[in-house]
Design a protein around this motif. Structure first.
Motif, PDB file in Angstrom:
ATOM      1  N   ASN A   1       0.829  -1.205   0.000  1.00  0.00           N
ATOM      2  CA  ASN A   1       0.000   0.000   0.000  1.00  0.00           C
ATOM      3  C   ASN A   1       0.862   1.253   0.000  1.00  0.00           C
ATOM      4  OD1 ASN A   1      -2.463  -1.423   0.125  1.00  0.00           O
ATOM      5  ND2 ASN A   1      -2.102  -1.813   2.296  1.00  0.00           N
ATOM      6  N   TYR A   2       2.071   1.119   0.487  1.00  0.00           N
ATOM      7  CA  TYR A   2       2.961   2.281   0.541  1.00  0.00           C
ATOM      8  C   TYR A   2       3.583   2.572  -0.826  1.00  0.00           C
ATOM      9  CZ  TYR A   2       3.014   2.901   5.639  1.00  0.00           C
ATOM     10  OH  TYR A   2       2.680   3.179   6.933  1.00  0.00           O
ATOM     11  N   LEU A   3       3.939   1.513  -1.533  1.00  0.00           N
ATOM     12  CA  LEU A   3       4.680   1.706  -2.784  1.00  0.00           C
ATOM     13  C   LEU A   3       3.799   1.532  -4.018  1.00  0.00           C
ATOM     14  CD1 LEU A   3       8.049  -0.052  -1.867  1.00  0.00           C
ATOM     15  CD2 LEU A   3       7.287   2.279  -1.383  1.00  0.00           C
ATOM     16  N   HIS A   4       2.546   1.136  -3.814  1.00  0.00           N
ATOM     17  CA  HIS A   4       1.562   1.063  -4.900  1.00  0.00           C
ATOM     18  C   HIS A   4       1.959   0.118  -6.025  1.00  0.00           C
ATOM     19  CE1 HIS A   4      -0.629   4.260  -3.017  1.00  0.00           C
ATOM     20  NE2 HIS A   4       0.470   4.978  -2.959  1.00  0.00           N
ATOM     21  N   THR A   5       2.727  -0.898  -5.690  1.00  0.00           N
ATOM     22  CA  THR A   5       3.008  -1.929  -6.676  1.00  0.00           C
ATOM     23  C   THR A   5       3.547  -3.138  -5.912  1.00  0.00           C
ATOM     24  OG1 THR A   5       4.122  -2.472  -8.752  1.00  0.00           O
ATOM     25  CG2 THR A   5       5.359  -1.122  -7.185  1.00  0.00           C
ATOM     26  N   TYR A   6       3.963  -4.180  -6.645  1.00  0.00           N
ATOM     27  CA  TYR A   6       4.462  -5.384  -6.011  1.00  0.00           C
ATOM     28  C   TYR A   6       5.940  -5.233  -5.695  1.00  0.00           C
ATOM     29  CZ  TYR A   6       0.087  -7.480  -7.383  1.00  0.00           C
ATOM     30  OH  TYR A   6      -1.262  -7.757  -7.517  1.00  0.00           O
ATOM     31  N   PHE A   7       6.339  -5.510  -4.484  1.00  0.00           N
ATOM     32  CA  PHE A   7       7.745  -5.656  -4.154  1.00  0.00           C
ATOM     33  C   PHE A   7       7.954  -7.082  -3.647  1.00  0.00           C
ATOM     34  CE2 PHE A   7      10.699  -1.974  -4.166  1.00  0.00           C
ATOM     35  CZ  PHE A   7       9.917  -1.139  -4.937  1.00  0.00           C
ATOM     36  N   LYS A   8       9.139  -7.598  -3.906  1.00  0.00           N
ATOM     37  CA  LYS A   8       9.421  -8.978  -3.570  1.00  0.00           C
ATOM     38  C   LYS A   8      10.313  -9.062  -2.331  1.00  0.00           C
ATOM     39  CE  LYS A   8       8.840 -10.956  -8.150  1.00  0.00           C
ATOM     40  NZ  LYS A   8       8.283  -9.797  -8.853  1.00  0.00           N
ATOM     41  N   THR A   9      10.209 -10.176  -1.645  1.00  0.00           N
ATOM     42  CA  THR A   9      11.131 -10.499  -0.562  1.00  0.00           C
ATOM     43  C   THR A   9      11.512 -11.961  -0.725  1.00  0.00           C
ATOM     44  OG1 THR A   9      10.115  -8.911   0.952  1.00  0.00           O
ATOM     45  CG2 THR A   9      11.419 -10.669   1.947  1.00  0.00           C
ATOM     46  N   THR A  10      12.797 -12.244  -0.636  1.00  0.00           N
ATOM     47  CA  THR A  10      13.250 -13.629  -0.627  1.00  0.00           C
ATOM     48  C   THR A  10      13.624 -13.998   0.803  1.00  0.00           C
ATOM     49  OG1 THR A  10      14.018 -13.579  -2.919  1.00  0.00           O
ATOM     50  CG2 THR A  10      15.051 -15.201  -1.482  1.00  0.00           C
ATOM     51  N   ALA A  11      13.231 -15.191   1.233  1.00  0.00           N
ATOM     52  CA  ALA A  11      13.523 -15.626   2.597  1.00  0.00           C
ATOM     53  C   ALA A  11      14.062 -17.045   2.583  1.00  0.00           C
ATOM     54  CB  ALA A  11      12.266 -15.563   3.451  1.00  0.00           C
ATOM     55  N   VAL A  12      14.928 -17.329   3.540  1.00  0.00           N
ATOM     56  CA  VAL A  12      15.401 -18.697   3.751  1.00  0.00           C
ATOM     57  C   VAL A  12      15.058 -19.067   5.184  1.00  0.00           C
ATOM     58  CG1 VAL A  12      17.421 -20.183   3.843  1.00  0.00           C
ATOM     59  CG2 VAL A  12      17.260 -18.430   2.082  1.00  0.00           C
ATOM     60  N   ILE A  13      14.334 -20.166   5.350  1.00  0.00           N
ATOM     61  CA  ILE A  13      13.901 -20.589   6.685  1.00  0.00           C
ATOM     62  C   ILE A  13      14.451 -21.992   6.949  1.00  0.00           C
ATOM     63  CG2 ILE A  13      11.931 -20.937   8.224  1.00  0.00           C
ATOM     64  CD1 ILE A  13      11.917 -18.115   7.224  1.00  0.00           C
ATOM     65  N   PRO A  14      15.163 -22.169   8.079  1.00  0.00           N
ATOM     66  CA  PRO A  14      15.705 -23.500   8.400  1.00  0.00           C
ATOM     67  C   PRO A  14      14.597 -24.525   8.650  1.00  0.00           C
ATOM     68  CG  PRO A  14      16.770 -21.782   9.709  1.00  0.00           C
ATOM     69  CD  PRO A  14      15.570 -21.155   9.056  1.00  0.00           C
ATOM     70  N   ASP A  15      15.028 -25.705   8.977  1.00  0.00           N
ATOM     71  CA  ASP A  15      14.101 -26.840   9.042  1.00  0.00           C
ATOM     72  C   ASP A  15      13.755 -27.299  10.448  1.00  0.00           C
ATOM     73  OD1 ASP A  15      13.289 -27.311   6.548  1.00  0.00           O
ATOM     74  OD2 ASP A  15      14.806 -28.803   6.060  1.00  0.00           O
ATOM     75  N   THR A  16      14.044 -26.504  11.446  1.00  0.00           N
ATOM     76  CA  THR A  16      13.790 -26.977  12.810  1.00  0.00           C
ATOM     77  C   THR A  16      12.377 -26.618  13.280  1.00  0.00           C
ATOM     78  OG1 THR A  16      15.008 -24.997  13.516  1.00  0.00           O
ATOM     79  CG2 THR A  16      16.197 -27.079  13.505  1.00  0.00           C
ATOM     80  N   ASN A  17      11.574 -26.110  12.358  1.00  0.00           N
ATOM     81  CA  ASN A  17      10.142 -25.835  12.626  1.00  0.00           C
ATOM     82  C   ASN A  17       9.890 -25.029  13.889  1.00  0.00           C
ATOM     83  OD1 ASN A  17       9.830 -27.287  10.300  1.00  0.00           O
ATOM     84  ND2 ASN A  17       8.341 -28.751  11.131  1.00  0.00           N
ATOM     85  N   GLU A  18      10.676 -23.978  14.099  1.00  0.00           N
ATOM     86  CA  GLU A  18      10.454 -23.087  15.238  1.00  0.00           C
ATOM     87  C   GLU A  18       9.418 -22.028  14.892  1.00  0.00           C
ATOM     88  OE1 GLU A  18      14.214 -21.579  16.601  1.00  0.00           O
ATOM     89  OE2 GLU A  18      15.184 -23.532  16.381  1.00  0.00           O
ATOM     90  N   ASN A  19       8.912 -21.386  15.938  1.00  0.00           N
ATOM     91  CA  ASN A  19       7.952 -20.312  15.709  1.00  0.00           C
ATOM     92  C   ASN A  19       8.611 -18.944  15.597  1.00  0.00           C
ATOM     93  OD1 ASN A  19       5.635 -21.910  15.828  1.00  0.00           O
ATOM     94  ND2 ASN A  19       5.781 -21.984  18.065  1.00  0.00           N
ATOM     95  N   ASN A  20       9.795 -18.840  16.184  1.00  0.00           N
ATOM     96  CA  ASN A  20      10.451 -17.534  16.268  1.00  0.00           C
ATOM     97  C   ASN A  20      11.946 -17.705  16.048  1.00  0.00           C
ATOM     98  OD1 ASN A  20       8.214 -15.700  17.391  1.00  0.00           O
ATOM     99  ND2 ASN A  20       8.149 -17.479  18.766  1.00  0.00           N
ATOM    100  N   TYR A  21      12.311 -17.950  14.825  1.00  0.00           N
ATOM    101  CA  TYR A  21      13.728 -18.134  14.518  1.00  0.00           C
ATOM    102  C   TYR A  21      14.529 -16.862  14.801  1.00  0.00           C
ATOM    103  CZ  TYR A  21      12.951 -22.445  11.861  1.00  0.00           C
ATOM    104  OH  TYR A  21      12.635 -23.718  11.479  1.00  0.00           O
TER     105      TYR A  21
END
Lengths: 241, 241, 241, 241
Positions: free
Chosen positions: C11-31
Motif C-alpha cells: 500500500n505504501y509503494l503502490h506496486t508489487y515488491f518482492k522479498t526472498t527468505a530462507v527458513i531453516p528446518d527446525t520448525n520453530e515459531n520464532n527463529y
C-alpha cells in the motif's frame, strides 16, 4: 547477464519441467553453450544457488543451460521417459527458444554426481550434439553406487529405474562409451575423499586407454559435496574454451 | 495480498518440491485455509495461471495453499511416497511456515480431476485435519479412469503407481470413505459433458446415502476442462465459509 | 531448508515488491532472524545468487529475510517512500507471514554497500526492533559517496533521492546514530582496497568512541565487491549468535 | 507452451528488471509477437495472473512479451530513463534472446490503463518496430488523469515523472501521434463505465479523423478494471492476426 527460468509443459513427461538458463550480454545468436546437470536431490536452480555460475558465464562468455531432472537419473523408466525427453524434446526446444549453439564444436555437457553420470551418458550417446563432455565426481558405475553404503538413494528407488540386470548393464557408462565409441573430448574430475574415488580411478584408466590425449583427468582435494564442485566448476569453463 | 512460492527440500521425496500460496492482507495468525490440488499434468502454479485465485482469496479472506504433486496421483508409490509426504511432512511444514489454520473447522481441501481425487482421498483419511472436502470433476473410480478411452494417462504409467488389484482397491474413494467413515462436509461438482459424469453420478448416489445433509452435489454445465473449474471454483470458496 | 519468494502488493509503494527468505528446518515459531539488505543494482535475489546463504542459514539455524529495495537507497523520496514502507509495512507484514523473531534480542539487520548504509540507518532508527546491526563495506558518508569518482550512481540520480543539503544531513549515518543514540551492538567490516575504506576508518573511530565494547570493527582483505562480501558474510552469522 | 521469466540487469536502469514471456509450441524462429504492457501497480506477472494469456497465446500462435515497468509510466524521468530503456535496450535484448518477430508486420504493442498509455506512446514513436497498436482503457490525456478524482496515483508522484508543463505536453498521446504521424493500425477499447470514458471518446474522434479506416474503436460494457480487460483481451489477439 540474463537469468532465465523456463517452465515448459512437455509432451514426453506430461507435466511442466523447468529449465534455468544464464545468457551473457554480448547479444550473439549462437553462444558457446554448456548444458549443466544437477545431482540427486537437486533441481534446475541447484547450480545457481550453490555456485557463482552467472559470474563464470559472463567471464567465459558462455550460455549455461540447467535442466530440471528431479531424481530421474537421466534415464528412461516406466515412470518417466526422461532420457528420451532430454534428447528428443528438450534439446530442440531450448535450441528453438534461446540463442544457444547448435554446433557440436561449441556445445558441451557437464554435471556433478548423478549429473556427472547424466553428462557421460547423454554426451556419449549424442556425439553429434556434444563435442565435449565433463563430469565432476560422476557416478561411473551405477551398480557400485546402488550398493555403496554411502549412497544417498534407497536401493528400492534405484530399482524402480534400473529394474533388471540388463537395464543396469546397458546403462553403465563403460558400456555406453563402448557402444558408441565416440571421439569426443572428455574431462573427469574427482576429489580424493569422494566415496566413489576408487570408481573414478577405474574409469580414468578405462578412458585413458580408449581416448588417450582426448581424455583429461583431474584428481583434486575434496569429498562428494558442493564444496568440491564449487571449487572446480571453473575448470570446466576453462576446459571448454 | 501476498503471492508466495516455497521451494522446500523434502526428506520424504529427496528433492525440492514447490508450494504456491496466496495469503490475504488482514494479518491474521490463523486464516481460514483451503488446500487446493492440481490435476494431472499440472503443477503448483496451475490454479494461479488458469483462474483468479488471488481475487477469490481476498474476497473470501481465505489462505490458499497449492502444493506441487507432479503426476504422483497423491499416492505412495515405489517411485515416491507422495501421500506420506503430503500428510506427514508437508502439512506440518506449511503450518510452521505460514499463518494457516491448524483447526479442522477452518481447514478445507479441494481439487479438480486428479486433484479432486487427491482431495477426496487426503480429506477422507484425515478428518481431524480437514473439516470440509470439495472436489471438482474428481476421479471417483480410478479403475474406470484407467480404462476410459478419454483418459490422458497412459495405462502403463497408471500401473507404475497402482501396481496391483489390491492397491487399486484400497485407493478407491468409495473404500477410503467406508474405511474411515468420517463425518466431514463434502461437496462434489461435475459438468454434464464430463467424460466421467456417469462415475460422478454413481459417487453422488453413494455419498448421498452415506452423508445425507452433510453432502452437497452440484451438476453444472461443462466438460472436463479448466473452463468448468474456472466457472465453478468460486462455489468452493462460498461453500467453505 | 525452505527458499521462499514473496511478492507483496504494498500500500505504501503502490506496486508489487518482492522479498526472498530462507527458513531453516527446525520448525520453530520464532527463529533468530537476520534481515539482509542488498546494494545498489541488486535485488532480493542478490545474496542467494552471489553467496551460499542457504548453507549459512542452516548451519547457524537463522532465518534470513532479503527484501527488494531496488535503487531506493532505503530512503523516503518523492518517488517512493521506501524507508517508511520498510519499517511500517514490510516488517509487520513479514512478521505476520513467516516464523521470524519479533524480539530485538534475536533480530539483526545487515547489508553490504548501499545495503550496509540501509542496515546502519534502519538499525539505528529502530533499536526496539533490531538488537544488532552489521554492515559490510557500508556507505558511511553519503555525500562523499556521491562525489567519489568510483561511485556507480549518477549524481543526478542520487540527487533525486537526497534533494537538499538538509536531506543529506539528516540521512548521514553519523547524525542518525547521534539522534537516536541507541545502545545496540554494531559490527562494521571493510576491505583495505575498498574505495570507501578511508570513510570506513573515520566511521570506525566515531563508533569506537560512542559505543566502546558494543562496537566491533574488522578490517579485511578485499575491494568493494562480492568477493569481499562472500568471504566475510559468515562473520556476520557468527557475530549474531 | 513455455512460460518464461527473464531477470535482466539493465545498463540503463542500473538494476534487474524482469520480463515474463509466453512462447507457443510450434518452434518458429519469428513468432508473431504482442508486447503487452501492465498498468499502474502492476508488474510483469499481471497479465498472467489476471487473465488466461497462455491459452490465447496458444490459440492465436502468438508470442507475448510482458515487460516490468513498475510505476515508471513508460517515460524517461530523473529517477529512471524507462522509455529509453524500453526502446534502446529491452527490445533488442528480447529480440536477441527469444524467437520473437523483428518485422513490424508481425509485431504489435498493447496494454491497459497506464499500459494502454505506454502502448500508444511507444507504438506511435516507433512505427518501424510496431505495425499495430492496441490500447484497453488507455490514459489518453495524462493531465486529465492527474487531476481526476478517481486517479489512483498521487499527484505528487505523477509530478516526479511529468515535472513541467512542457514535459506533460510532449507526452500527451495526441501530440506524440501528431509529431510522428505514423500510419499504423490502431485499436482502442474502453468500457462505458470507465472513469476515463469521456477522454477515450475524445481520443476516438481524434483518431478517426487522423487514421480513418486504419483506426478501430470498440465501446464495451465495463469499468476501469481487470474485469473489462479480461473480457476484451481476446479482441486484441483477434485484431492483430
Amino acid at each position: 547477464m540474463s537469468l532465465i527460468n523456463i517452465s515448459y509443459r512437455t509432451n514426453y513427461l506430461h507435466t511442466y519441467f523447468k529449465t534455468t538458463a544464464v545468457i551473457p550480454d554480448t547479444n550473439e545468436n549462437n553462444y558457446r553453450t554448456l548444458w549443466l546437470l544437477h545431482g540427486y536431490t537437486g533441481d534446475d536452480s541447484a547450480w545457481i544457488r550453490h555456485t557463482n555460475i552467472e559470474k563464470l558465464a559472463r567471464e567465459y562468455n558462455t550460455a549455461v543451460i540447467m535442466p530440471e531432472a528431479r531424481n530421474a537419473f537421466y534415464t528412461d523408466s516406466n515412470f518417466i521417459p526422461y532420457y528420451s525427453y532430454f534428447v528428443d524434446e528438450l534439446i530442440p526446444k531450448i535450441q528453438s527458444l534461446l540463442p544457444v549453439s547448435t554446433h557440436k564444436r561449441d556445445t558441451a555437457i557437464a554435471g556433478s554426481s548423478m549429473g556427472g553420470y547424466g553428462a557421460l551418458k547423454i554426451g556419449f550417446k549424442n556425439p553429434k550434439i556434444f563435442g565435449k563432455v565433463a563430469a565432476l565426481s560422476p557416478i561411473t558405475d551405477i551398480e557400485h553406487f546402488r550398493n555403496n553404503p554411502s549412497c544417498p538413494m534407497a536401493p528400492e528407488t534405484f530399482d524402480t529405474i534400473f529394474d533388471s540386470p540388463e537395464k543396469i548393464k546397458v546403462n553403465q557408462p563403460y558400456n555406453i562409451f563402448s557402444e558408441n565409441n565416440s571421439k569426443q573430448k572428455v574431462l573427469t574430475i574427482c576429489g580424493t575423499d569422494d566415496y566413489m574415488y576408487e570408481d573414478n580411478l577405474d574409469f580414468k584408466n578405462f578412458m585413458t586407454e580408449k581416448l588417450a590425449s582426448n581424455y583429461t583427468w583431474k584428481s583434486v582435494k575434496g569429498d562428494h559435496s558442493w564444496n568440491t564442485w564449487t571449487a572446480n566448476i571453473e575448470n570446466v569453463f576453462k576446459w571448454i574454451q
